[in-house]
Design a protein around this motif. Structure first.
Motif, mmCIF file in Angstrom:
data_model
loop_
_atom_site.group_PDB
_atom_site.id
_atom_site.type_symbol
_atom_site.label_atom_id
_atom_site.label_comp_id
_atom_site.label_asym_id
_atom_site.label_seq_id
_atom_site.Cartn_x
_atom_site.Cartn_y
_atom_site.Cartn_z
ATOM 1 N N LEU A 317 53.264 53.582 31.763
ATOM 2 C CA LEU A 317 52.648 53.197 30.481
ATOM 3 C C LEU A 317 53.249 51.920 29.895
ATOM 4 N N LEU A 318 54.383 51.462 30.479
ATOM 5 C CA LEU A 318 55.035 50.243 29.983
ATOM 6 C C LEU A 318 54.744 49.082 30.933
ATOM 7 N N LYS A 319 54.139 48.033 30.393
ATOM 8 C CA LYS A 319 53.746 46.902 31.242
ATOM 9 C C LYS A 319 54.966 46.102 31.696
ATOM 10 N N THR A 320 54.996 45.751 32.986
ATOM 11 C CA THR A 320 56.046 44.860 33.491
ATOM 12 C C THR A 320 55.391 43.503 33.772
ATOM 13 N N GLU A 321 55.821 42.499 33.012
ATOM 14 C CA GLU A 321 55.201 41.171 33.108
ATOM 15 C C GLU A 321 55.304 40.604 34.525
ATOM 16 N N ALA A 322 56.427 40.895 35.194
ATOM 17 C CA ALA A 322 56.650 40.345 36.539
ATOM 18 C C ALA A 322 55.646 40.884 37.561
ATOM 19 N N SER A 323 54.970 41.983 37.221
ATOM 20 C CA SER A 323 54.025 42.595 38.172
ATOM 21 C C SER A 323 52.595 42.082 38.015
ATOM 22 N N ILE A 324 52.342 41.285 36.968
ATOM 23 C CA ILE A 324 50.957 40.862 36.700
ATOM 24 C C ILE A 324 50.408 40.035 37.864
ATOM 25 N N GLU A 325 49.247 40.454 38.336
ATOM 26 C CA GLU A 325 48.535 39.824 39.467
ATOM 27 C C GLU A 325 49.416 39.667 40.711
ATOM 28 N N LYS A 326 50.268 40.660 40.940
ATOM 29 C CA LYS A 326 51.167 40.615 42.102
ATOM 30 C C LYS A 326 50.646 41.462 43.276
ATOM 31 N N ALA A 327 49.828 42.490 42.982
ATOM 32 C CA ALA A 327 49.456 43.462 44.010
ATOM 33 C C ALA A 327 48.122 43.143 44.690
ATOM 34 N N ASP A 328 48.157 43.146 46.025
ATOM 35 C CA ASP A 328 46.896 43.105 46.785
ATOM 36 C C ASP A 328 46.190 44.460 46.652
ATOM 37 N N ILE A 329 47.014 45.519 46.622
ATOM 38 C CA ILE A 329 46.475 46.877 46.460
ATOM 39 C C ILE A 329 47.320 47.598 45.419
ATOM 40 N N LEU A 330 46.645 48.226 44.462
ATOM 41 C CA LEU A 330 47.350 49.049 43.485
ATOM 42 C C LEU A 330 46.862 50.490 43.621
ATOM 43 N N ILE A 331 47.802 51.414 43.811
ATOM 44 C CA ILE A 331 47.448 52.834 43.878
ATOM 45 C C ILE A 331 47.795 53.482 42.541
ATOM 46 N N ALA A 332 46.780 54.023 41.896
ATOM 47 C CA ALA A 332 46.975 54.750 40.632
ATOM 48 C C ALA A 332 46.587 56.206 40.874
ATOM 49 N N ASP A 333 47.503 56.939 41.519
ATOM 50 C CA ASP A 333 47.309 58.378 41.745
ATOM 51 C C ASP A 333 47.974 59.064 40.554
ATOM 52 N N LEU A 334 47.185 59.310 39.520
ATOM 53 C CA LEU A 334 47.774 59.557 38.201
ATOM 54 C C LEU A 334 47.998 61.033 37.886
ATOM 55 N N PRO A 335 48.904 61.304 36.906
ATOM 56 C CA PRO A 335 49.137 62.694 36.477
ATOM 57 C C PRO A 335 47.800 63.334 36.124
ATOM 58 N N CYS A 336 47.575 64.556 36.615
ATOM 59 C CA CYS A 336 46.279 65.208 36.397
ATOM 60 C C CYS A 336 46.482 66.711 36.259
ATOM 61 N N GLY A 379 41.824 41.588 44.744
ATOM 62 C CA GLY A 379 42.559 42.780 45.219
ATOM 63 C C GLY A 379 41.830 44.081 44.907
ATOM 64 N N ARG A 380 42.442 45.204 45.308
ATOM 65 C CA ARG A 380 41.802 46.509 45.130
ATOM 66 C C ARG A 380 42.676 47.444 44.295
ATOM 67 N N LEU A 381 41.999 48.259 43.488
ATOM 68 C CA LEU A 381 42.677 49.315 42.724
ATOM 69 C C LEU A 381 42.086 50.646 43.166
ATOM 70 N N LEU A 382 42.969 51.568 43.566
ATOM 71 C CA LEU A 382 42.517 52.916 43.944
ATOM 72 C C LEU A 382 42.967 53.894 42.887
ATOM 73 N N TYR A 383 41.993 54.525 42.253
ATOM 74 C CA TYR A 383 42.273 55.556 41.249
ATOM 75 C C TYR A 383 42.061 56.906 41.922
ATOM 76 N N SER A 384 43.076 57.769 41.857
ATOM 77 C CA SER A 384 42.908 59.080 42.496
ATOM 78 C C SER A 384 43.583 60.181 41.689
ATOM 79 N N THR A 385 43.079 61.407 41.881
ATOM 80 C CA THR A 385 43.678 62.598 41.265
ATOM 81 C C THR A 385 43.559 63.742 42.263
ATOM 82 N N CYS A 386 44.416 64.770 42.080
ATOM 83 C CA CYS A 386 44.279 65.961 42.917
ATOM 84 C C CYS A 386 43.643 67.075 42.084
#
Length: 436
Positions: A317-336, A379-386
């Motif tokens: 939930l806390l943004k890290t400035e150094a990570s902005i536009e750094k990822a070719d792929i972001l996995i957001a397998d989030l609390p569910c 780049g790609r963002l993958l949103y997933s939940t179980c």
């Protein structure tokens, strides 16, 4: 506990810790089995089966006990409640021990725990249930919610929720799947060793192995006593990961040299899978919220032997400035809400409330608003939940596409227990526009 402790003592201890003290079943069982490694394989299997079975069938067990007991289950002392539940589970679902022995052992447990004044009550309820097994009456099928709730031991509100979202056939399919004994699913580290050689090793270790249909990199394992006791596991030749969860890295399709950020990575299965698919190139940054969780990731990373992966303790939930536009792929397998994994974590169904579903849906949206900025253009963002819940899945994917126009929904999949072979799992793949 002393070395003379019996399997039934440990079953009772585990059930109390889970149902009375609110601890998680998979953690309680692991700790008990780790602490009592001297118990033989049969006794350990008995403990696992009775604890998990009692939790899986608890609504049905309570329904049966309430038919034959003047004192209703919810009014009983926790120790007596747990003793009766586990005894009725054994009488109903385990043929290896005669009912008379189950009753005697239950009475002994009550006395041992300081409830000798209730031994007549325990004995009376259990012997009546044993004698009148054929007279147990289930709810009328016409009352769908009550019937499905008791038959599949699912909370009534959840049955109602799923009936509305997925229909009766899907509820029956999922309910059946959750109650079936499932083997351990593992993903092979084929960078370390050929599949044939891993299979040979597992057979030498006495493990029962079967193939996962359509997934050559995965296996079902059963018949072993203690996973961490297997040299093949300790050497990192495979990672425990459900086949549904394996789809994340496959759909992400990492290319050589990609930088990957996994924002809620524990215990690390998807991040490690991505690092393996990168074959030593690129880098995977596996993050999670607490030291406990990052330690779990590290343990799995160290076993895997991979060097193109790092572990970071970071609040998503806390943004890290150094990570902005750094990822070719972001996995957001989030609390569910975890409703897709009730077959492996049966106590979850008694913890989750209707209110939790809304809270989690909002938390997922809050995290997505932060981490979406870490993806490079193109780049790609993958949103997933179980989970199996439209609010956390399809609705959130729709909300994300609607509110962040730079992202386009490429594909989405809802995997269902009993239909697709693994856990209930949702994946949505988004592509970010390339400014150029």
């Amino acid at each position: 506990m002393a070395a003379s402790v019996s399997g039934r003592d440990l079953v009772l201890e585990a059930l109390l810790m889970i149902t009375r003290d609110g601890e998680y079943s998979h953690i309680v069982l692991k700790n008990i089995l780790d602490t009592h490694q001297y118990l033989d394989k049969k006794e350990r299997a008995f403990i696992t089966r009775v604890v998990n079975g009692t939790l899986e069938r608890m609504i049905e067990l309570d329904y049966i006990i309430n038919q034959f007991s003047k004192v209703k289950v919810q009014k009983m002392k926790p120790v007596i409640r747990c003793i009766l539940r586990s005894a009725v589970y054994q009488m109903r679902y385990m043929d290896s021990v005669p009912d008379s022995a189950i009753c005697n052992e239950a009475v002994k447990l009550a006395v041992k725990r300081g409830f000798s004044g209730l031994k007549g009550f325990v004995n009376g309820v259990l012997r009546t249930i044993s004698r009148k097994k054929q007279e147990i009456v289930m709810p009328d099928r016409e009352d769908k919610e009550s019937y499905l709730s008791v038959i599949y031991s699912l909370p009534k509100w959840l049955v109602g929720h799923w009936l509305k979202e997925y229909g009766e056939e899907a509820v029956e399919q999922m309910g059946t799947a959750f109650l079936q004994a499932a083997p351990t699913t593992v993903r092979l580290n084929l960078n370390r060793m050929e599949k044939e050689d891993i299979l040979k090793l597992l057979k030498e270790e006495g493990v029962t192995v079967s193939e996962v249909p359509g997934m050559p990199e995965a296996l079902y394992l059963s018949g072993y006593d203690y996973l961490a006791g297997l040299p093949s596991f300790r050497e990192g030749l495979y990672q425990v990961q459900d086949q549904s969860s394996m789809q994340v890295a496959k759909l992400a399709d990492p290319q050589p040299g990609d930088y990957v950020i996994d924002v809620c990575a524990a215990p690390g299965g998807k991040a490690i899978h991505m690092a393996e698919l990168l074959k030593g190139s690129g880098h995977v940054e596996a993050r999670d919220l607490t030291e406990y969780k990052t330690q779990k990731i590290w343990e799995n990373v160290e076993r895997s032997g991979l060097s193109n992966i790092s572990v970071v303790c970071q609040d998503a939930l806390l943004k890290t400035e150094a990570s902005i536009e750094k990822a070719d792929i972001l996995i957001a397998d989030l609390p569910c809400s975890g409703l897709g994994v009730l077959g492996r974590k049966p106590d979850l169904k008694y913890r989750v409330t209707k209110e939790d579903l809304t809270e989690l849906q909002n938390l997922q949206r809050s995290i997505l608003q932060v981490v979406k900025d870490y993806v490079k253009p193109g780049g790609r963002l993958l949103y997933s939940t179980c989970t199996i819940n439209r609010g956390e899945n399809e609705e959130n994917a729709g909300w994300f596409a609607e509110n962040f126009k730079e992202y386009h929904l490429v594909s989405r999949r809802q995997m269902m227990p009993g239909r697709d072979g693994g856990d209930g799992f949702y994946i949505a793949v988004f592509q970010k526009e390339n400014h150029e």
